[in-house]
Write a protein that holds these residues in place. Structure first.
Motif, short mmCIF file in Angstrom:
data_model
loop_
_atom_site.label_atom_id
_atom_site.label_comp_id
_atom_site.label_asym_id
_atom_site.label_seq_id
_atom_site.Cartn_x
_atom_site.Cartn_y
_atom_site.Cartn_z
N GLN A 31 0.82 -1.21 0.00
CA GLN A 31 0.00 0.00 0.00
C GLN A 31 0.85 1.26 0.00
O GLN A 31 0.49 2.25 -0.62
CB GLN A 31 -0.95 -0.01 1.19
CG GLN A 31 -2.05 -1.03 1.06
CD GLN A 31 -2.92 -1.13 2.30
OE1 GLN A 31 -2.70 -0.44 3.28
NE2 GLN A 31 -3.89 -2.02 2.26
N LEU A 34 2.24 2.03 -3.58
CA LEU A 34 1.32 2.42 -4.65
C LEU A 34 1.74 3.78 -5.20
O LEU A 34 2.03 4.71 -4.45
CB LEU A 34 -0.12 2.53 -4.13
CG LEU A 34 -0.87 1.22 -3.93
CD1 LEU A 34 -2.23 1.50 -3.30
CD2 LEU A 34 -1.06 0.50 -5.24
N ALA A 38 0.54 2.76 -11.88
CA ALA A 38 0.70 1.33 -11.62
C ALA A 38 -0.62 0.60 -11.91
O ALA A 38 -1.70 1.12 -11.65
CB ALA A 38 1.11 1.09 -10.17
N VAL A 40 -3.21 -2.36 -10.98
CA VAL A 40 -3.55 -3.08 -9.76
C VAL A 40 -4.75 -4.00 -9.98
O VAL A 40 -5.49 -3.84 -10.95
CB VAL A 40 -3.87 -2.11 -8.59
CG1 VAL A 40 -2.66 -1.28 -8.21
CG2 VAL A 40 -5.04 -1.22 -8.92
N ILE A 75 -6.99 -2.92 -2.39
CA ILE A 75 -6.01 -3.32 -3.40
C ILE A 75 -5.42 -4.66 -2.99
O ILE A 75 -4.80 -4.79 -1.93
CB ILE A 75 -4.89 -2.26 -3.54
CG1 ILE A 75 -5.48 -0.88 -3.82
CG2 ILE A 75 -3.90 -2.68 -4.62
CD1 ILE A 75 -6.31 -0.79 -5.07
N VAL A 78 -0.38 -5.31 -6.66
CA VAL A 78 0.17 -4.37 -7.63
C VAL A 78 0.84 -5.21 -8.70
O VAL A 78 1.67 -6.07 -8.40
CB VAL A 78 1.19 -3.41 -6.97
CG1 VAL A 78 1.79 -2.49 -8.00
CG2 VAL A 78 0.52 -2.62 -5.86
N TYR A 84 0.10 -6.46 -16.42
CA TYR A 84 -1.11 -5.64 -16.52
C TYR A 84 -1.51 -5.46 -17.99
O TYR A 84 -2.68 -5.60 -18.34
CB TYR A 84 -0.87 -4.28 -15.86
CG TYR A 84 -2.05 -3.35 -15.93
CD1 TYR A 84 -3.16 -3.54 -15.13
CD2 TYR A 84 -2.06 -2.28 -16.83
CE1 TYR A 84 -4.24 -2.69 -15.20
CE2 TYR A 84 -3.14 -1.42 -16.90
CZ TYR A 84 -4.23 -1.63 -16.08
OH TYR A 84 -5.31 -0.79 -16.17
#
Length: 145
Positions: A31, A34, A38, A40, A75, A78, A84
């Motif tokens: 956290q 972050l 990014a 997530v 979240i 990450v 992603y």
């Protein structure tokens, strides 16, 4: 013997608290790491891109121009930029080799399947087609509707 019976539950409790504390520390580190840009994944399975990080909330861009506000604890992970991109855009990971022969074989199979489906009768039919194709019973009389 009685000492072992007493120590086992205490040892189990200590190990549970230790693993829970370790998970909390990992979550806290994630956290604090972050940063805008990014990718997530939330605990609900939503993939988004971080737009801004506030004290207790995170602004996530769910779709282009659509921003939602989530708590930091929502979240789950990450993601690496390549991971992603692969999830959002459906691109294969760069480290996976693409076998050209397998791709050609798959394309040939798709072409053969397309040729077979064009020769087949359509799945739906009109009312007129149903009247023409009345089934006959075993004794030769028309089947009742």
């Amino acid at each position: 013997m009685n000492l072992i019976i007493l120590l086992l539950p205490i040892l189990a409790i200590v190990l549970m608290f230790r693993s829970q504390k370790k998970r909390q520390q990992q979550m806290q580190q994630m956290q604090t790491a972050l940063e805008p840009g990014a990718g997530v994944r939330t605990i609900g399975g939503l993939y988004a891109q971080v737009k801004a990080v506030n004290d207790e909330t995170v602004e996530l861009e769910i779709a282009p121009g659509v921003v939602g506000y989530f708590t930091k604890s929502a979240i789950a992970a990450v993601l690496e930029p390549a991971e992603y991109d692969a999830i959002i855009n459906g691109r294969p990971a760069e480290d996976e080799p693409v076998d050209a022969e397998a791709v050609e074989t798959a394309e040939a199979a798709d072409t053969d399947a397309d040729a077979e489906t064009t020769d087949a009768k359509p799945l739906s039919f009109s009312k007129d087609d149903a009247d023409k194709g009345d089934a006959k019973a075993e004794d030769g009389a028309p089947a009742s509707k």
